[in-house]
Design an enzyme around this catalytic site. Structure first.
Site, mmCIF file in Angstrom:
data_model
loop_
_atom_site.group_PDB
_atom_site.id
_atom_site.type_symbol
_atom_site.label_atom_id
_atom_site.label_comp_id
_atom_site.label_asym_id
_atom_site.label_seq_id
_atom_site.Cartn_x
_atom_site.Cartn_y
_atom_site.Cartn_z
ATOM 1 N N HIS A 68 50.625 44.762 39.752
ATOM 2 C CA HIS A 68 49.373 44.908 39.211
ATOM 3 C C HIS A 68 48.816 43.979 41.371
ATOM 4 O O HIS A 68 49.244 43.669 41.716
ATOM 5 C CB HIS A 68 49.191 43.588 38.251
ATOM 6 C CG HIS A 68 49.621 42.102 38.867
ATOM 7 N ND1 HIS A 68 51.227 41.310 39.006
ATOM 8 C CD2 HIS A 68 48.925 40.481 38.791
ATOM 9 C CE1 HIS A 68 51.047 40.114 39.231
ATOM 10 N NE2 HIS A 68 49.421 39.648 38.847
ATOM 11 N N HIS A 119 56.791 48.350 34.010
ATOM 12 C CA HIS A 119 56.761 46.654 34.385
ATOM 13 C C HIS A 119 57.655 47.074 35.657
ATOM 14 O O HIS A 119 57.545 46.335 36.992
ATOM 15 C CB HIS A 119 58.004 46.022 33.656
ATOM 16 C CG HIS A 119 58.137 45.067 33.627
ATOM 17 N ND1 HIS A 119 56.881 43.945 33.979
ATOM 18 C CD2 HIS A 119 59.211 44.202 34.515
ATOM 19 C CE1 HIS A 119 57.615 42.884 34.517
ATOM 20 N NE2 HIS A 119 59.187 42.535 34.463
ATOM 21 N N SER A 179 52.858 35.545 40.694
ATOM 22 C CA SER A 179 53.899 35.265 39.627
ATOM 23 C C SER A 179 54.099 35.276 38.382
ATOM 24 O O SER A 179 54.777 35.463 37.370
ATOM 25 C CB SER A 179 53.387 34.128 39.163
ATOM 26 O OG SER A 179 51.657 34.411 38.282
ATOM 27 N N CYS A 183 56.478 40.126 29.115
ATOM 28 C CA CYS A 183 55.955 39.834 30.069
ATOM 29 C C CYS A 183 54.726 40.132 29.868
ATOM 30 O O CYS A 183 53.605 40.908 28.865
ATOM 31 C CB CYS A 183 55.853 41.541 31.147
ATOM 32 S SG CYS A 183 54.543 41.449 32.470
ATOM 33 N N CYS A 236 52.881 43.296 30.282
ATOM 34 C CA CYS A 236 53.289 45.024 29.615
ATOM 35 C C CYS A 236 52.542 45.232 28.591
ATOM 36 O O CYS A 236 51.990 44.892 27.700
ATOM 37 C CB CYS A 236 54.569 45.077 29.208
ATOM 38 S SG CYS A 236 55.843 45.495 30.910
ATOM 39 N N ASN A 253 48.778 40.379 45.843
ATOM 40 C CA ASN A 253 50.035 39.518 46.054
ATOM 41 C C ASN A 253 51.362 40.877 45.095
ATOM 42 O O ASN A 253 52.216 40.302 43.629
ATOM 43 C CB ASN A 253 50.215 38.104 45.891
ATOM 44 C CG ASN A 253 49.520 37.046 45.917
ATOM 45 O OD1 ASN A 253 48.567 37.219 47.339
ATOM 46 N ND2 ASN A 253 48.231 36.331 45.711
ATOM 47 N N HIS A 255 55.298 41.592 37.286
ATOM 48 C CA HIS A 255 54.870 42.847 36.976
ATOM 49 C C HIS A 255 53.849 44.244 37.776
ATOM 50 O O HIS A 255 53.032 43.124 38.252
ATOM 51 C CB HIS A 255 54.543 43.257 35.857
ATOM 52 C CG HIS A 255 54.423 44.628 34.580
ATOM 53 N ND1 HIS A 255 54.340 44.626 33.331
ATOM 54 C CD2 HIS A 255 52.885 45.504 34.941
ATOM 55 C CE1 HIS A 255 54.421 46.123 32.946
ATOM 56 N NE2 HIS A 255 52.838 45.949 34.671
ATOM 57 N N GLN A 289 44.650 41.602 41.786
ATOM 58 C CA GLN A 289 43.726 41.417 41.931
ATOM 59 C C GLN A 289 42.166 41.697 41.527
ATOM 60 O O GLN A 289 42.240 42.171 44.323
ATOM 61 C CB GLN A 289 43.707 39.937 41.766
ATOM 62 C CG GLN A 289 45.148 39.660 41.703
ATOM 63 C CD GLN A 289 45.154 37.492 41.006
ATOM 64 O OE1 GLN A 289 44.118 37.305 40.694
ATOM 65 N NE2 GLN A 289 46.060 37.210 41.808
HETATM 66 O O1 LIG Z 1 46.025 33.954 40.989
HETATM 67 P P1 LIG Z 1 47.643 34.098 40.860
HETATM 68 O O2 LIG Z 1 48.819 35.386 40.746
HETATM 69 O O3 LIG Z 1 48.360 32.964 39.433
HETATM 70 O O4 LIG Z 1 47.716 33.227 42.426
HETATM 71 C C1 LIG Z 1 48.216 33.401 43.359
HETATM 72 O O5 LIG Z 1 46.991 34.192 44.171
HETATM 73 C C2 LIG Z 1 45.993 33.620 43.731
HETATM 74 C C3 LIG Z 1 45.031 34.176 44.788
HETATM 75 O O6 LIG Z 1 45.885 34.871 46.280
HETATM 76 C C4 LIG Z 1 46.821 32.460 44.847
HETATM 77 O O7 LIG Z 1 45.200 31.048 44.658
HETATM 78 C C5 LIG Z 1 47.634 31.262 44.027
HETATM 79 O O8 LIG Z 1 47.861 29.809 45.109
HETATM 80 C C6 LIG Z 1 48.198 32.411 43.873
HETATM 81 O O9 LIG Z 1 49.403 31.422 43.579
#
Ligand SMILES: O=P(O)(O)O[C@H]1O[C@H](CO)[C@@H](O)[C@H](O)[C@H]1O
Ligand SMILES: O=P(O)(O)O[C@H]1O[C@H](CO)[C@@H](O)[C@H](O)[C@H]1O
Lengths: 375, 375
Positions: free
Chosen positions: A169, A116, A164, A52, A55, A156, A167, A171
């Site tokens: 997290h 994780h 993706s 990961c 991690c 997300n 773990h 943003q």
């Molecule tokens: O930044 P990450 O997690 O790789 O990407 C994810 O979140 C982003 C923000 O919502 C999006 O634009 C991406 O399409 C999504 O896959």
């Protein structure tokens, strides 16, 4: 003549934050589903995964090494959607319909916890409070950077929602412009503030009415019996808003007073925030006994003005009321989701079960996580 | 000082049809992808599937039997999102923020062709013309029903886009209200018509400027070298709009004159429409050698007024210009899609490759279907 029954008759509701409608088709829940099903959510993650890139101590996709962090950690996104200033000026528009606006800023990643396998739903309240502290710190720090107008905190969760890495997290994208949706909400909050007489609900700056204070005051008060409230504590309430689009959409906000942003929370309000975040995410996981996917976003005031010339409560621009949106796609089970596609993308969002039915299901969910207490 | 380069520098573009922004982050295409991948698109479907509830002569989920149709067939959706009038009146709003608007209408399903395996991309032009005729007939018929204000024609193609049956089909939802998105577009078209001096582009009613006529006149004219046009024939053009959100989003519209709706098309324009629909869907399939998923929607004028009191070209309300939107999710390959999630749902849409780069890729795709001519 039949009486109108919101759980039988198709109807539209308006989202006053955006001015947009949602089409509610409650009778449609009977529809059979033969379409795409989602792969099972990974529930058996190890506490540490050597592969990961989030991690502690591991190497990230971009080559950097993570700290051996013990609570939370923050780093700049290796593939940021916006880049730091200065950038070149925009070229002249070749046609009035084709304008370009350069945008600058920064993208941060915040790992919620070294473990994780522990999402918000499984973390002790103390650890959730640390995440809230981290959010506040980033909001403050990024907001102080020259040119930053908005700090968008979001998460997300789940592969279904484009995440993706499992773990846990979130943003933070900080931008030199207020993005479309918060800008729309703020302009509707402003319109409401100047057009609506103040009620006995808490009020925004200049003693004016606040759309969200008014709405939530109504929901936790006289409308309580209508059943959109999912869970409530001393300072915060989680409800399925009247205008919810996603099947189990939730809005989370403080209801006792007008709170512009996360940095305005008192210590008590912060503790209550951690508590309600835990309660909501636990109920989500319990609904279909899975790690419940969602996108979550925090809406709050654009970054504070860089001077303190105007006191907050007299600042007309200061109309935002801190709130969180949860947009979860699952509809019927851990594997059957709602698709917001053709009609929704081309005409307007459509939902099957009513917000009141969704809130009832969430209230009926246990507040003890189905996986028990983690070791 | 560096020069602004749209394929390097993050920027925002405005969609004049909605007034909303899109964040363009072209440098971000380098990001590695470890997230969810899509299951392979079924490419080896049989011409007839005895278990398909849309194949000729078969029994549907609701128990009705399909006609042994030879070209196209239309039936009412067994699980319609709206129901026919009359419905009960709305109850009084319990709070000014909680309004309910009853909605009536009907939902139709249109099977494009008896062949279970032939999508638009694989049908002869003659068969696509029959689908266009069917769309026109439904638009006219539903539009004449009492109380219907808008006829939304759309297609969800592919499991990824919520389609529950691979048998090529589209839907038509007809409503007693103009839905949010077309209403927004129409109000922006109206604003543009009254604020913009007429140019040498084709014009809308009363000789006023039409936003879409102006835009497309610019794109097929002086801007042609900028490369957003994917394919063009005598009457129609397909382009990746300046403000595209989805990676390979396309807008399709007639560019020689102002055309309010599908029933206004001349025979030649209809033939050209079938041709361009074929060209676009063939290139889509060829892009990643798969049956390319998308949601498609037709935007046009709200249903004609039930009286002919005002001639069309003098009818101020008649500002709509017929156009189609294609919203396809795939980004990098047949299995890696773009997720419009956290930031996109909470703040504003974000895209990686530029519209110009996407158009280039689609132009470079072959116009001969990778599977060859069906037997
Ligand atoms: O930044 P990450 O997690 O790789 O990407 C994810 O979140 C982003 C923000 O919502 C999006 O634009 C991406 O399409 C999504 O896959
Ligand atoms: O009507 P269908 O094809 O069963 O359903 C599909 O299209 C509808 C209209 O876009 C959506 O509301 C559904 O979520 C989707 O699964």
């Amino acid at each position: 003549d039949t009486q109108f029954d919101p759980s039988t008759h198709p109807h539209r509701r308006v989202n006053p934050l955006t001015g947009e409608h949602v089409l509610v088709s409650p009778h449609r829940t009977k529809r059979p589903w033969l379409g795409q099903t989602e792969p099972p959510q990974q529930a058996d993650l190890p506490p540490y995964d050597p592969k990961c890139y989030l991690c502690p101590g591991n190497t990230r996709a971009g080559g950097q090494q993570n700290e051996k962090y013990e609570h939370t950690t923050v780093f700049e996104n290796d593939y940021a959607a916006v880049l730091p200033p200065p950038g070149p000026a925009a070229p002249p528009a070749p046609h009035p319909l084709l304008t370009t606006e350069p945008v600058q800023g920064g993208c941060d990643v915040i790992c919620f916890h070294p473990r994780h396998d522990l999402t918000l739903a499984r973390l002790p309240h103390k650890d959730i409070e640390r995440i809230i502290d981290e959010w506040s710190a980033i909001y403050r720090k990024r907001g102080e950077e020259e040119g930053i107008e908005y700090v968008q905190i979001f998460e997300n969760k789940g592969a279904m929602m484009g995440c993706s890495n499992p773990h846990p997290h979130g943003q933070v994208w900080s931008l030199s412009a207020v993005p479309t949706l918060p800008a729309m909400e703020i302009s509707n909050l402003k319109r409401y503030a100047s057009a609506t007489p103040a009620s006995d609900a808490p009020r925004g700056p200049l003693g004016r009415a606040c759309l969200l204070c008014d709405y939530v005051h109504f929901e936790v008060g006289v409308a309580k019996a209508e059943g959109r409230v999912v869970v409530q504590n001393e300072h915060w309430v989680a409800l399925v808003p009247w205008w919810a689009i996603w099947p189990f959409e939730i809005m989370l906000l403080p209801y006792n007073r007008h709170v512009p942003s996360i940095v305005h929370l008192t210590t008590d309000e912060k503790t209550a925030f951690a508590d309600i975040l835990s309660q909501v995410t636990v109920r989500y996981d319990n609904l279909f006994s899975c790690s419940f996917a969602y996108s979550m976003g925090i809406h709050q005031r654009p970054t504070p003005p860089h001077s303190d010339a105007i006191p907050e409560d007299q600042d007309e621009e200061n109309v935002a009321h801190l709130h969180l949106h949860f947009a979860p796609p699952l509809l019927r089970s851990a594997s059957v989701r709602k698709f917001l596609v053709g009609f929704e993308l081309m005409a307007e969002p459509q939902r099957d079960l009513t917000p009141e039915q969704a809130a009832q299901r969430l209230r009926d969910s246990s507040d003890v996580h189905y996986l028990g207490i983690p070791d």
